[in-house]
Write an enzyme that holds these catalytic residues in place. Structure first.
Site: not given
Length: 390
Positions: A89, A343, A373, A375, A242
């Site tokens: 992300c 997102h 944050c 993955g 999201s």
């Protein structure tokens, strides 16, 4: 001493899954922001020495180096190279870090950083193997299996939704708190959209001009009626997560010296850029240590930061972040976040930077920070220092 400054930032409107951007090829969407960035800054695209583009699901239409293909689709000179970055992300935030590092080091003078993800056409998880096996390897599975504390239908122990539930439990966040946070995100985004706060940062895609994920009519009652998404007894729902989305964003990065030579106006300096690893099972707690590391390296305190963008992957993420950092709640995601705006994975880091930088300029905010944050248990954090208000 060389520095890294932002002289332009632009994004598309964020489209809902199967919404206004569902027919747009990811390469063409990426080319849209490259074209807009060149037009808005007046930069000669031939002066760009590299294009760093984030994208998470690098398969199908997003395979074969979407960053390079976007350069060609935009009609930029063939000598302008491009590459594609995957830090999950945080991919386009990492692309921005790469661009800043390159100009500070003197490897390049002008770099574009951005990202794209069209999740309507390339669904999340498309780049994972075909079901024969998970991408983690047996040793990683052995090390972390059995950490969940509840049953999940997922074939592997690494799930962002499960991580969100673990965070909610660890920080004592109940369903009402998550729903209230989600409702506030929509209210903030709707108010910002109505006030035209996003207009300057958005470039239209044909006749699509405004973020379409904002749910103006949602209520506490509507959110309370949603079923838990990951654990039948859990607190995280689709409403406090999201949105799956489509979008692209790009920023122009150079040095103060080069900007002066080219007649470009620096908006803000990339003051500090860090990345950390974190627990890969909880997965989403990285913004907490990333924020601490960035502030320490920057020589700043949390009260010095006038606006924070903490990606709303799930409501427990910014709520746990608030609890741990002690930041002022009113400075967090002041224009709403991914729960309302969406997102589009690989584009979100650049979208957050674009929104934050426009907000800093409009409000005269000296320092802003974004963190998200990622993955696998990671997080980037970036501190921007305002140079030129609007």
């Amino acid at each position: 001493m060389r520095d890294a400054v932002i002289v332009g930032a632009v994004r598309t409107p964020v489209g809902r899954r199967k919404g206004a951007l569902k027919e747009t090829h990811p390469v063409d969407l990426a080319a849209t922001v490259l074209t807009a960035l060149a037009e808005r800054t007046g930069i000669d695209p031939g002066l760009v020495e590299d294009v760093q583009f984030g994208c998470v699901s690098q398969v199908g239409e997003q395979s074969w180096n979407v960053g390079r293909n976007a350069v060609l689709a935009a009609g930029w000179p063939e000598h302008v190279p491009g590459t594609t970055v995957d830090r999950q992300c945080g991919s386009s935030q990492q692309a921005l870090h790469n661009a800043a590092a390159a100009v500070i080091a003197g490897f390049h003078d002008v770099v574009v950083a951005g990202g794209v993800e069209v999740m309507s056409r390339v669904p999340m998880g498309s780049s994972v193997s075909d079901g024969v096996g998970a991408p983690y390897g047996e040793e990683v599975r052995r090390r972390y299996d059995g950490r969940l504390g509840f049953q999940t239908e997922a074939p592997i122990p690494f799930s962002q939704g499960v991580g969100a539930e673990l965070i909610a439990r660890k920080w004592g966040l109940d369903r009402a708190a998550l729903d209230e946070y989600a409702l506030t995100s929509h209210h903030k985004a709707a108010a910002a959209q109505d006030a035209g706060r996003f207009d300057a940062e958005i470039t239209p895609v044909k006749d699509f001009t405004a973020d379409e994920g904002i749910r103006r009519d949602t209520t506490r009652e509507v959110l309370a009626g949603l079923k838990p998404a990951f654990d039948p007894e859990g607190v995280v729902t689709a409403g406090s997560a999201s949105q799956i989305s489509d979008g692209a964003a790009a920023l122009l990065v150079t040095t103060s010296e080069t900007a002066a030579r080219l007649g470009l106006t620096p908006w803000a300096r990339v003051h500090t850029a860090v990345v950390v690893g974190s627990d890969p099972v909880e997965m989403l707690t990285g913004p907490i240590p990333a924020t601490e590391k960035a502030l320490t390296r920057a020589g700043l305190s949390v009260s010095d930061i006038g606006a924070f963008e903490v990606n709303e992957a799930f409501a427990p993420v910014p709520l746990a972040w608030l609890a741990e950092t002690g930041a002022a709640a009113e400075r967090l995601n002041p224009l709403g976040g991914a729960i309302a705006l969406g997102h589009p994975l690989g584009a979100t880091g650049a979208r957050l930077a674009t929104t934050l930088l426009h907000h800093m300029r409009a409000e005269g905010i000296g320092y802003g920070m974004q963190t998200m944050c990622e993955g696998g248990g990671m997080a980037n954090a970036t501190v921007f220092e305002l140079i030129t208000p609007v």
